[in-house]
Scaffold this motif. Sequence first.
Motif, PDB file in Angstrom:
ATOM      1  N   LEU A   1      50.142  46.193  42.877  1.00  0.00           N
ATOM      2  CA  LEU A   1      49.458  47.081  41.656  1.00  0.00           C
ATOM      3  C   LEU A   1      48.609  45.953  40.359  1.00  0.00           C
ATOM      4  CD1 LEU A   1      51.505  50.196  41.156  1.00  0.00           C
ATOM      5  CD2 LEU A   1      49.478  49.855  42.898  1.00  0.00           C
ATOM      6  N   THR A   2      47.256  46.162  39.860  1.00  0.00           N
ATOM      7  CA  THR A   2      47.524  45.340  38.226  1.00  0.00           C
ATOM      8  C   THR A   2      47.004  45.411  37.149  1.00  0.00           C
ATOM      9  OG1 THR A   2      45.219  44.945  38.974  1.00  0.00           O
ATOM     10  CG2 THR A   2      46.713  43.445  40.172  1.00  0.00           C
ATOM     11  N   ASN A   3      47.179  44.939  36.779  1.00  0.00           N
ATOM     12  CA  ASN A   3      47.225  45.568  34.543  1.00  0.00           C
ATOM     13  C   ASN A   3      46.221  45.369  34.410  1.00  0.00           C
ATOM     14  OD1 ASN A   3      48.870  43.393  34.061  1.00  0.00           O
ATOM     15  ND2 ASN A   3      49.555  44.288  31.895  1.00  0.00           N
ATOM     16  N   GLN A   4      45.158  44.938  35.397  1.00  0.00           N
ATOM     17  CA  GLN A   4      43.900  44.642  34.644  1.00  0.00           C
ATOM     18  C   GLN A   4      42.414  45.437  35.247  1.00  0.00           C
ATOM     19  OE1 GLN A   4      43.383  39.467  34.965  1.00  0.00           O
ATOM     20  NE2 GLN A   4      42.093  40.337  35.883  1.00  0.00           N
ATOM     21  N   GLY A   5      41.694  45.849  34.721  1.00  0.00           N
ATOM     22  CA  GLY A   5      40.366  45.917  35.351  1.00  0.00           C
ATOM     23  C   GLY A   5      39.365  45.039  36.071  1.00  0.00           C
ATOM     24  N   GLY A   6      39.283  45.620  37.863  1.00  0.00           N
ATOM     25  CA  GLY A   6      37.897  44.448  38.554  1.00  0.00           C
ATOM     26  C   GLY A   6      38.772  43.335  39.046  1.00  0.00           C
ATOM     27  N   GLU A   7      40.041  43.563  39.200  1.00  0.00           N
ATOM     28  CA  GLU A   7      41.098  42.007  39.568  1.00  0.00           C
ATOM     29  C   GLU A   7      40.798  41.628  41.436  1.00  0.00           C
ATOM     30  OE1 GLU A   7      44.386  39.844  40.148  1.00  0.00           O
ATOM     31  OE2 GLU A   7      43.197  41.064  41.545  1.00  0.00           O
ATOM     32  N   LEU A   8      40.281  40.597  41.592  1.00  0.00           N
ATOM     33  CA  LEU A   8      40.723  40.504  43.172  1.00  0.00           C
ATOM     34  C   LEU A   8      41.053  39.199  44.037  1.00  0.00           C
ATOM     35  CD1 LEU A   8      36.228  40.281  42.741  1.00  0.00           C
ATOM     36  CD2 LEU A   8      37.902  42.088  44.359  1.00  0.00           C
ATOM     37  N   HIS A   9      41.635  38.998  42.862  1.00  0.00           N
ATOM     38  CA  HIS A   9      43.133  37.725  43.440  1.00  0.00           C
ATOM     39  C   HIS A   9      43.764  38.277  43.845  1.00  0.00           C
ATOM     40  CE1 HIS A   9      40.481  34.428  42.037  1.00  0.00           C
ATOM     41  NE2 HIS A   9      40.465  35.601  40.530  1.00  0.00           N
ATOM     42  N   PHE A  10      44.244  38.658  43.427  1.00  0.00           N
ATOM     43  CA  PHE A  10      46.128  40.017  44.064  1.00  0.00           C
ATOM     44  C   PHE A  10      45.474  41.121  44.764  1.00  0.00           C
ATOM     45  CE2 PHE A  10      48.440  36.858  40.468  1.00  0.00           C
ATOM     46  CZ  PHE A  10      49.065  37.551  41.519  1.00  0.00           C
ATOM     47  N   THR A  11      44.793  41.691  44.328  1.00  0.00           N
ATOM     48  CA  THR A  11      44.725  42.671  45.137  1.00  0.00           C
ATOM     49  C   THR A  11      43.648  42.665  46.789  1.00  0.00           C
ATOM     50  OG1 THR A  11      42.710  42.913  43.928  1.00  0.00           O
ATOM     51  CG2 THR A  11      44.304  44.741  42.974  1.00  0.00           C
ATOM     52  N   GLN A  12      42.813  41.211  46.681  1.00  0.00           N
ATOM     53  CA  GLN A  12      41.829  41.172  47.349  1.00  0.00           C
ATOM     54  C   GLN A  12      42.520  40.073  48.450  1.00  0.00           C
ATOM     55  OE1 GLN A  12      39.640  43.351  49.255  1.00  0.00           O
ATOM     56  NE2 GLN A  12      40.133  44.591  46.974  1.00  0.00           N
ATOM     57  N   GLU A  13      42.854  38.913  47.532  1.00  0.00           N
ATOM     58  CA  GLU A  13      43.072  37.678  48.417  1.00  0.00           C
ATOM     59  C   GLU A  13      44.572  37.409  48.725  1.00  0.00           C
ATOM     60  OE1 GLU A  13      41.479  33.256  46.643  1.00  0.00           O
ATOM     61  OE2 GLU A  13      41.636  34.483  45.272  1.00  0.00           O
TER      62      GLU A  13
ATOM     63  N   LEU B   1      35.662  39.269  45.953  1.00  0.00           N
ATOM     64  CA  LEU B   1      34.749  40.604  45.625  1.00  0.00           C
ATOM     65  C   LEU B   1      33.738  40.988  47.194  1.00  0.00           C
ATOM     66  CD1 LEU B   1      32.889  42.302  44.734  1.00  0.00           C
ATOM     67  CD2 LEU B   1      30.760  40.398  44.681  1.00  0.00           C
ATOM     68  N   PHE B   2      34.077  39.700  48.493  1.00  0.00           N
ATOM     69  CA  PHE B   2      33.414  40.318  49.972  1.00  0.00           C
ATOM     70  C   PHE B   2      34.418  40.318  50.480  1.00  0.00           C
ATOM     71  CE2 PHE B   2      29.615  37.854  47.822  1.00  0.00           C
ATOM     72  CZ  PHE B   2      29.342  38.361  48.248  1.00  0.00           C
ATOM     73  N   LEU B   3      35.657  40.641  50.245  1.00  0.00           N
ATOM     74  CA  LEU B   3      36.864  40.843  51.017  1.00  0.00           C
ATOM     75  C   LEU B   3      37.383  42.948  51.354  1.00  0.00           C
ATOM     76  CD1 LEU B   3      39.632  38.154  49.913  1.00  0.00           C
ATOM     77  CD2 LEU B   3      38.597  38.733  52.456  1.00  0.00           C
ATOM     78  N   THR B   4      35.728  43.091  50.176  1.00  0.00           N
ATOM     79  CA  THR B   4      35.992  44.620  49.669  1.00  0.00           C
ATOM     80  C   THR B   4      34.962  45.673  51.133  1.00  0.00           C
ATOM     81  OG1 THR B   4      34.218  44.331  48.080  1.00  0.00           O
ATOM     82  CG2 THR B   4      36.396  45.092  47.919  1.00  0.00           C
ATOM     83  N   MET B   5      34.355  44.288  51.423  1.00  0.00           N
ATOM     84  CA  MET B   5      33.560  44.220  53.161  1.00  0.00           C
ATOM     85  C   MET B   5      33.123  43.810  54.010  1.00  0.00           C
ATOM     86  SD  MET B   5      29.875  44.252  50.533  1.00  0.00           S
ATOM     87  CE  MET B   5      29.149  43.609  49.661  1.00  0.00           C
ATOM     88  N   PRO B   6      34.588  43.229  55.104  1.00  0.00           N
ATOM     89  CA  PRO B   6      34.236  42.370  55.726  1.00  0.00           C
ATOM     90  C   PRO B   6      33.952  41.875  56.877  1.00  0.00           C
ATOM     91  CG  PRO B   6      36.462  44.052  55.608  1.00  0.00           C
ATOM     92  CD  PRO B   6      35.622  44.150  54.470  1.00  0.00           C
TER      93      PRO B   6
END
Length: 615
Positions: free
Chosen positions: A354-366, A450-455
């Motif tokens: 969970l992150t308190n940032q809109g559009g965060e990708l590093h924690f949520t994806q990487e 971003l592309f980790l959302t469509m691997p």
Amino acid sequence: MKSFIFFIVFICVLLVNPFLAMAASTPSGIPLEEVEDVVDQFASEHIGQSTVGASIVIVKDGEIVLAKGYGQGDVENNVPIDAETSVFEWGSISKLFVYVAVMQLVEEGKLDLNEDVQTYLPEGFLTRLHYDEPITIMHLINHQAGFEDYVFDLGYSDKAYVESLEEGLRRGEPKQIYPPGEVVAYSNYSNALAGYIVELVTGQPFYEYVEEQIFSTYDEPVEAAFVPNDPTSTVETNKVNGYLPAGVGEFIEGNPFYVSIYPAGGLNGTALDLAQFALALMPEDGESPLFQSESTLEELFTQTYAPTDNFPGLAHGFWEFPGSQRTVGHGGNTAAFSSHFQLVPDERFGVIVLTNQGGELHFTQELMTTLVGLDTTKTTSSLPDTSEVSGSFQQSRKMDSSFIRLYYSLLMMSIEPHDNESIVVSFGGESAIYQQVQPYVYALDEGAPLFLTMPYLYAQMEDGELVKVSSSAGDYFPNSWMNQALLILLVVSCLYMIGAVLTIPIVFLLRKIRRSNKKSAKPFIGLQLLSFALVVNVGIMAFRMLADTARRFSEFYVQIGLNYVLLLLAFLFFFFCMKRIRREQTSKGLLFLRILSLVMFVLFASSLIYWRMLG
């Protein structure tokens, strides 16, 4: 003798469980005793730079092996994030609770996944359906009902605008733009509609059903609740601030996110609250407290859609991810929060970010991919030419019935060959390289988070023609020549109208010097000014929408009405201009300019109508 006895015992243990002597690890191979160091190192590289804060929980074999907060929940007051107490907006992770509720009712025989949803809804509830084929509950949870992406009245920054679930669904009903079952187009409305059906079947508010039938089954009490729809909720007391990036190491506070169609994204809670959900979905003996039968849990995680064989798709609403082992879960985004929830059922492993940032990708994806791995195994050496899948594509998730149609048309994905076995995919200003791992199936090799959302991507071919490109989350169709042509016409005509207005002072000055009659030019100048006013008004509409996407459609009534008035007046002047051209004799040069201005106006007006600038 002692060494011999230890050896015998060790051998017996291995015979009983040959994996017990091996160190427990994440699906990606990180030993559990090292996982905290890995996460700490990752956090040190991103917290305070690209990410303001995060709460991470990892579960394995029914136990919580890591629960830790990083960064700030309140930057101004230097309040740190705590995994146990810090409350976040979960966004679309909330959808998973709809899918579990649906499967509970299927198990009880109260719902049929293949039944027409009209069976459960009040008569005449859906008013914008375009196709005769029925929409089933399975279509809803597979995002295949055919609905457009209706972004208005979805979320508000002021809870005063929030209505009941039924009122929100009626107000925000999208147009059906695809036949049911044919296209995957991510739909918040579909999920919320399924939640409403749960409400109708059970006779109690959806938030109350979730509290009684899901939250209360956990081993530990949770604080999570739908905000602000649940009147008993107190989670906002411990809620952290949400932020948006404003540069490297800089963040600005974002708006809260309140929704009427709350099943699709209204849950708030801690990371440990979500960990209890994960543990309930991965019981040791297969007997989940969420279901009466083990078979229901097995069915929940069974694939219900994939664009082709051996491809990640959907499992009753859970997105499949091609991890090192089969992974299911869901991500979430609100105006100022981002999240991710992933389970590896076969290993009873789960990660909550969970992150308190809109559009965060590093924690949520990487970070998520670091922990669960990514399968890019090549299954064959005989592969087609990558040039067959090149082109530009529009996503199926789009809004077609308002001026936002233009915005979605600009969100194109492009594909071009990289070499004989790989392609370069570009989207949203980012790019990545995909390797072809089986015929027409491409796996992410390297690129932006971003592309980790469509691997994985799959190119569907029919008779040698590329029909569409699919990820597990949606489809992308070849960009039509009409869209491209009308987009170019809109840009060219807007530029012409702006240029025409800027030349008006010069025209007046020249006519004053020559002392010529200005009467014949007035209708043309009026047409140019009205067209320019339309350009400005449309620009303001776009700016307002981009500045704050959490808006009510009613906020644009005045500007849409102004577009109608301006366009009608412009057509009136167009009529006068046509009469002037017929009656008056002018030089060929001036006649050409006047005809050109009329042609450009017609193109401009046609573009406005096509791009739904009138509503």
